[in-house]
Write a protein that holds these residues in place. Structure first.
Motif, PDB file in Angstrom:
ATOM      1  N   TRP A 123      -2.508   0.814  -4.403  1.00 17.10           N
ATOM      2  CA  TRP A 123      -2.195  -0.488  -3.839  1.00 17.10           C
ATOM      3  C   TRP A 123      -1.825  -1.432  -4.970  1.00 17.10           C
ATOM      4  CZ3 TRP A 123      -6.836   2.042  -3.226  1.00 17.10           C
ATOM      5  CH2 TRP A 123      -7.880   1.631  -4.080  1.00 17.10           C
TER       6      TRP A 123
ATOM      7  N   ALA B 131      -2.128  -7.107  -2.072  1.00 16.38           N
ATOM      8  CA  ALA B 131      -2.596  -6.186  -1.039  1.00 16.38           C
ATOM      9  C   ALA B 131      -4.011  -5.692  -1.321  1.00 16.38           C
ATOM     10  CB  ALA B 131      -1.646  -5.006  -0.919  1.00 16.38           C
ATOM     11  N   SER B 132      -4.504  -5.888  -2.534  1.00 21.49           N
ATOM     12  CA  SER B 132      -5.844  -5.416  -2.873  1.00 21.49           C
ATOM     13  C   SER B 132      -6.925  -6.079  -2.036  1.00 21.49           C
ATOM     14  CB  SER B 132      -6.118  -5.655  -4.364  1.00 21.49           C
ATOM     15  OG  SER B 132      -6.045  -7.036  -4.661  1.00 21.49           O
TER      16      SER B 132
ATOM     17  N   VAL C 157      -8.147  -3.994   0.882  1.00 20.37           N
ATOM     18  CA  VAL C 157      -8.711  -2.685   0.534  1.00 20.37           C
ATOM     19  C   VAL C 157     -10.183  -2.856   0.214  1.00 20.37           C
ATOM     20  CG1 VAL C 157      -8.619  -0.757  -1.081  1.00 20.37           C
ATOM     21  CG2 VAL C 157      -6.501  -1.871  -0.352  1.00 20.37           C
TER      22      VAL C 157
ATOM     23  N   LEU D 133       0.861  -1.179   0.000  1.00 21.34           N
ATOM     24  CA  LEU D 133       0.000   0.000   0.000  1.00 21.34           C
ATOM     25  C   LEU D 133       0.897   1.229   0.000  1.00 21.34           C
ATOM     26  CD1 LEU D 133      -2.421  -1.065   2.889  1.00 21.34           C
ATOM     27  CD2 LEU D 133      -2.910  -1.236   0.451  1.00 21.34           C
TER      28      LEU D 133
ATOM     29  N   VAL E 188      -4.764   7.183   0.857  1.00 20.19           N
ATOM     30  CA  VAL E 188      -4.278   5.969   0.192  1.00 20.19           C
ATOM     31  C   VAL E 188      -4.125   6.285  -1.287  1.00 20.19           C
ATOM     32  CG1 VAL E 188      -4.707   3.542  -0.299  1.00 20.19           C
ATOM     33  CG2 VAL E 188      -5.431   4.525   1.892  1.00 20.19           C
TER      34      VAL E 188
END
Length: 819
Positions: free
Chosen positions: A526, A530-531, A534, A515, A523
């Motif tokens: 990303w 890592a998505s 989110v 991120l 933010v």
């Protein structure tokens, strides 16, 4: 100098000016030709055809000034001084050995950009000292390649201010009305733009970019005087040295910006004018006020507020004299925040209030030490706000606008724009007060004079407000990658989309699961796996950690952001238990690192590693969590202490905020309404302009087709008044009779047809009187001519002297065509 090989540059050739302008531009064209030197010896060649409106207005200017002769281009015509050459539509024009060569435009290259480049590139063989290019387009899109190569060859290039083409060596940026004088000096071998002028342009450009000030709106001589004053105070000897100092010192730029803004004001300035305003406007306005809605007054460029407070005092006195409670609102605006701060506080030195009558000073001011403060009861009627009168939408439903000594500092176009905004904002029968040195040069039909000596006017109730012209947006110049750094995540808006798409592709393929977060908690993007941490967003432009990131990650990320802001930052790791999609528990390792962005503020990179059975992830430990909790606890204590200090500070400003909050909200609503109204009006105006341009193009095509048919038939015509004054001549006949300049307004006897047609003036009068056609024939220019004279049905056009003239006649010429 040009490096074109194999081209002979003729010496002593006529001085040539290649002139380009869009078909929807009229004012720049007229300004340029009106400023031409008397008996100009240049050859001016239009690079694009003119519209019918442009051609008609150009003929008027040339006829009044006795300027150069207007000619239509044809193949083989040699370049001659003192001529203005017009190209036909869809023709490719080139200059070879000082003679014009016309050919049909190649298929697929009928757009102006191709045709303009073709002509300009054909000029590379000329002596650059006797060749110049003038571009009057608002944004020069046609002929850019030709501009660049001619400029590199040494020919001077002249552009209008605020155009999107990046300025290069040899290019001057001038108003159209100034170009002819600079052109004349350039052709005589003088420097078109001295170094000092270039340095002044650099200073003005620096101000425009840094302070967002519309420099081109203000008169150059006024700006130069104020810059010179500040330059001498700074002990610099030249504009060049001062420009270098400004480029290295933002504080000096801000200092100069304050000097440039108009700040001259005072209480009861021109007291006789204030008295006239009171008796002829304010008192009648108060008497007719219904008491439901407050009277609304706008004071643009209010400086430190003395003018606004003067009007407030007079209005309060007028309401009191009428036995009514004061019900008015004054909107005072300025660009300089430091002036607005002084005005909002309302605290003035003794010398500043000396011009206020003593009775009123005691009534509306109170002594505070060695100064006078405006009483709260009067301040409550005034809202001071930052507002650019030239750019921002105007206030609406105004009863009075006091715009004193602002117009005198503006150029004609910004003057007209500001007056349009004022008229748009005024109610019917609203009043306008100008400065003693200012005179209305336009919109006089929309205003009637209340008192000429006081420069006091009233908007006529039967005049509809004109659409307000919104300022044009500047186009970006220079290297796009230096203008704005590529930003990760959302909001990627840049003209070089290829480069940006490449950045995105590289990040998607090679960036680790992570991120990217700004120091403010936004933010930015990303990557990779890592998505899954989110949440889906609704497309909002600002995405905070709280709104976007998984709940289990928010505490450690908040701790990392606090450490990032405090600095210096040391990389650290946290291992967490998280609830993934479907409710399945999982382990996540977060590695927090600071990224340096070269002066743009640090960013936080959160590298994410999942316990997926392949990549080992340590077991979560409680010690780091306790450490984070202790850190946040200390931070909360600090914030609570800061909050207590802030609460005590806010107590000192609460009264002021309560007094002005409602006014600011009302002003914001008014600005939004004004903005919507302006966009509606301008949208309609754009549609109207597009329809007019389309009609003009159709008429032009029809006229050109008609001329072609007449030429094929060997026919031409002249429309003449009963007194023998020429009103119109067909184009091909004008060429055949060698009528190069506009013949409108000449006597028929001056056509020069030859002795066989000496009786023509008498025949014209006889036909106009008897209504019976007549015929003539004989030898004329170019061979035998047959002429029939017909009476014109209906009223004849007025001749230039304004005589009605009775019925006119039409002369129809016919000449034999070749085999």
């Amino acid at each position: 100098m040009s490096k074109v090989s194999g081209l002979q540059k003729p010496q002593g050739a006529p001085r040539l000016v290649a002139l380009g302008i869009s078909t929807d531009e009229v004012d720049p064209l007229l300004a340029f030709f009106a400023a031409l030197p008397p008996q100009v010896t240049w050859a001016i060649v239009f690079t694009k055809p003119l519209s019918l409106v442009q051609l008609a207005r150009l003929k008027e200017v040339l006829h009044k000034s006795g300027g150069p002769i207007l000619e239509w281009l044809s193949t083989g015509m040699r370049l001659a001084p003192g001529r203005v050459y017009l190209p036909p539509r869809h023709a490719c024009v080139e200059l070879a050995d000082e003679a014009f060569v016309l050919s049909p435009a190649p298929e697929g290259e009928t757009k102006p950009m191709h045709l303009v480049d073709t002509f300009l590139l054909s000029l590379l063989g000329r002596d650059p000292a006797r060749t110049a290019v003038v571009c009057l387009d608002r944004v020069p899109l046609d002929g850019v390649l030709g501009f660049q190569q001619l400029g590199e060859a040494g020919a001077p290039i002249f552009l209008r201010p605020r155009q999107g083409l990046a300025r290069r060596k040899g290019q001057g940026v001038l108003e159209p009305g100034r170009m002819p004088a600079v052109l004349a000096r350039a052709f005589e071998g003088e420097t078109a733009e001295p170094d000092d002028s270039a340095a002044l342009d650099r200073i003005l450009g620096l101000l425009e970019r840094t302070c967002h000030m519309e420099i081109s709106a203000y008169k150059t001589d006024m700006l130069a005087r104020r810059i010179t004053r500040r330059m001498r105070l700074r002990r610099h000897d030249s504009f060049y040295d001062y420009a270098e100092a400004l480029a290295a010192d933002p504080a000096a730029v801000a200092e100069l910006y304050d000097d440039l803004l108009i700040g001259v004001t005072g209480f009861y300035r021109d007291s006789e004018v204030i008295q006239t305003l009171r008796t002829k406007v304010l008192d009648p306005m108060v008497a007719s006020c219904d008491g439901q809605k407050p009277l609304r007054i706008w004071v643009p460029a209010c400086a430190t507020g003395e003018e606004a407070y003067t009007l407030a005092i007079e209005l309060a006195e007028s309401f009191e004299a009428a036995g009514r409670a004061p019900n008015f609102r004054i909107l005072a605006s300025d660009l300089r925040q430091s002036s607005l701060d002084v005005a909002s506080v309302g605290l003035y030195d003794v010398g500043a209030v000396e011009t206020v009558p003593e009775v009123l000073r005691d009534k509306y001011f109170q002594r505070v030490g060695g100064q006078y403060a405006v009483r709260k009861s009067l301040r409550a009627h005034i809202v001071f706000s930052s507002h650019d009168a030239l750019v921002d939408p105007p206030f609406l439903q105004l009863d009075l606008v006091s715009c004193r000594n602002l117009l005198i500092y503006l150029n004609p176009e910004p003057q007209a724009r500001l007056l349009s905004m004022v008229l748009f904002g005024l109610r019917a029968d609203g009043a306008l007060l100008l400065g003693q040195s200012e005179t209305l040069i336009r919109d006089q039909d929309a205003l009637e004079v209340i008192d000429r000596g006081a420069r006091l006017f009233r908007k006529r109730g039967d005049v509809q407000p004109r659409p307000v012209p919104l300022p044009e947006q500047d186009l970006p110049q220079g290297d796009p990658l230096k203008l704005q750094r590529p930003r990760l995540g959302i909001g990627l808006a840049h003209r070089d989309h290829v480069v940006l798409n490449g950045f995105d592709a590289v990040l998607r393929r090679y960036a680790p699961s992570s991120l990217l977060i700004s120091a403010e908690g936004e933010v930015l993007g990303w990557f990779g796996a890592a998505s899954v941490l989110v949440r889906k967003t609704d497309g909002a432009s600002l995405r905070t950690v709280e709104d976007v990131v998984h709940d289990d990650l928010q505490i450690p990320i908040t701790v990392a952001l606090e450490k990032l802001r405090e600095g210096p930052f040391e990389t650290f790791v946290r291992v967490l238990k998280v609830e993934l999609a479907g409710g399945a528990p999982g382990r996540v390792q977060l590695r927090f690192e600071a990224l340096d962005t070269a002066g743009a503020g640090p960013l936080l990179l959160v590298a994410v590693t999942f316990g997926d059975g392949q990549t080992p992830v340590p077991t979560p430990q409680t010690a780091p969590e306790a450490e984070d909790a202790l850190f946040l606890s200390r931070r909360v204590q600090e914030l609570e202490r800061d909050l207590r200090l802030t609460e005590r500070t806010l107590q000192h400003v609460t009264e002021r905020l309560e007094a002005t909050g409602e006014e600011l909200l009302a002003s914001n609503q008014e600005l939004q309404m004004a903005n919507r109204a302006l966009h509606r009006d301008n949208h309609g105006l754009n549609h109207s302009n597009a329809a007019i341009r389309a009609q003009a193009e159709d008429i032009g095509l029809y006229a050109n087709g008609l001329e072609a048919v007449l030429d094929a038939l060997g026919i031409g015509f002249v429309v003449v008044s009963a007194q023998g004054v020429i009103h119109r001549v067909s184009a091909q006949l004008a060429v055949r009779l060698n009528l190069a300049s506009a013949p409108e307004g000449l006597d028929i006897a001056r056509l020069g047809l030859g002795p066989d047609f000496d009786a023509l003036p008498q025949v014209v009068q006889d036909v106009a009187r008897s209504k019976r056609p007549a015929e003539l024939s004989g030898e004329g220019p170019g061979g035998t001519l047959w002429l029939r004279v017909f009476p014109q049905i209906g009223p004849s056009p007025r001749d230039p002297q304004g005589d009605a003239g009775g019925d006119g006649v039409v002369l129809v010429f016919h000449w034999p065509r070749g085999p």
